[in-house]
Design a protein around this motif. Sequence first.
Motif, PDB file in Angstrom:
ATOM      1  N   ALA A  41     -14.541  -8.438  10.993  1.00  0.00           N
ATOM      2  CA  ALA A  41     -14.963  -7.324  10.663  1.00  0.00           C
ATOM      3  C   ALA A  41     -16.481  -6.720  11.160  1.00  0.00           C
ATOM      4  N   GLY A  42     -17.406  -7.786  11.329  1.00  0.00           N
ATOM      5  CA  GLY A  42     -18.611  -7.627  11.955  1.00  0.00           C
ATOM      6  C   GLY A  42     -18.408  -7.488  13.457  1.00  0.00           C
TER       7      GLY A  42
ATOM      8  N   CYS B 203     -23.735  -6.803   8.600  1.00  0.00           N
ATOM      9  CA  CYS B 203     -23.311  -6.473   9.904  1.00  0.00           C
ATOM     10  C   CYS B 203     -22.974  -5.199  10.166  1.00  0.00           C
TER      11      CYS B 203
ATOM     12  N   SER C 195     -23.775 -11.282   6.347  1.00  0.00           N
ATOM     13  CA  SER C 195     -22.209 -11.110   6.083  1.00  0.00           C
ATOM     14  C   SER C 195     -21.643  -9.905   6.903  1.00  0.00           C
ATOM     15  N   ALA C 196     -20.520  -9.567   6.545  1.00  0.00           N
ATOM     16  CA  ALA C 196     -19.788  -8.703   7.307  1.00  0.00           C
ATOM     17  C   ALA C 196     -20.164  -7.455   6.935  1.00  0.00           C
TER      18      ALA C 196
ATOM     19  N   PHE D 102     -20.416 -13.341  10.111  1.00  0.00           N
ATOM     20  CA  PHE D 102     -19.739 -12.104   9.868  1.00  0.00           C
ATOM     21  C   PHE D 102     -18.224 -11.738  10.216  1.00  0.00           C
TER      22      PHE D 102
END
Length: 306
Positions: free
Chosen positions: A167-168, A141, A137-138, A164
């Motif tokens: 944002a990732g 990450c 997920s973000a 992600f």
Amino acid sequence: MHALRQASRSLSSSASKTAALEQLSTALGRQLTDLQTEAHLDLRKKKLAGGELDAEQISLVVDLVAVNPNVQSLDLSTNGFGADGSAALSRLVRSCAPLRHLASGQNNLRGGVAELAAEVAESPTLWRLDVPANAVSAATCVAVAAALASNGTLRELDISWNPFGPAGGEALAELLAASRALQGLNLAGCGISRAGTVAVAEALGAAPETLLRHLDLRENFVGREGVEGLAAMLRRNSSLQCLELGGNGPLDREAVEALAGAIEANGTLLSLGLQNNGLDEASKAELWRAKEASDARRAAPLQLVL
């Protein structure tokens, strides 16, 4: 009586572990001594005799591999053992100094990837970590990027095909800005989109002599702004050697023009992948002309894949 109960439990535990090891040997289709002696261990599901390994079996594998003085690489991909197996992987990184490459793709590690990254961050010997397709997920990450920012050893990170998103991508851009060792980063299929791509491009453009040599951004919906950001980076960056941008189309006229200008200006990129981007013949011709103009000034020609 207490001593007898303890002895009984000890024998039961010993018998249970012996049975588990026998089952593991059957699942692997090989002698367990191989795990303690071989340099390159491929334990992907398709290489096993008895189907995928579960978290408990992964823990047994780690116990055996950890004492292997020869091991350089271990691939446990496609076993699907889940986040419960991440603690064993972390223990392996912590205890097995000879290990240089750990691959654990398609294992549904999820948040366990952050736990693993925290251990990798402290490792002075692991050079490559592959964790593609693990439902990262973000938030996970972001934790991975923060953990690895202080590492001075990891050279290659494959965290591709994890959802992600932007944002990732932005978090990994910060990792690129901070990293003292990373040379290869695979972000294919992570949906980092325009915002993530621009952040990555800005990080690489701000450090023209970054150590990063290979960047894979295939199938990321980078958009025109992302392509223009990468093109601006290529005009300044003198160390990136391979950039993969396939499957990000269709690329419009402005994006093609930005890339063509960057190709002509950049003298160090060795490979640029632009396949499956819906390029028409006029766009392909413009990009090829830019390549030829660049090649005239180069020691080695640019490999341009359209």
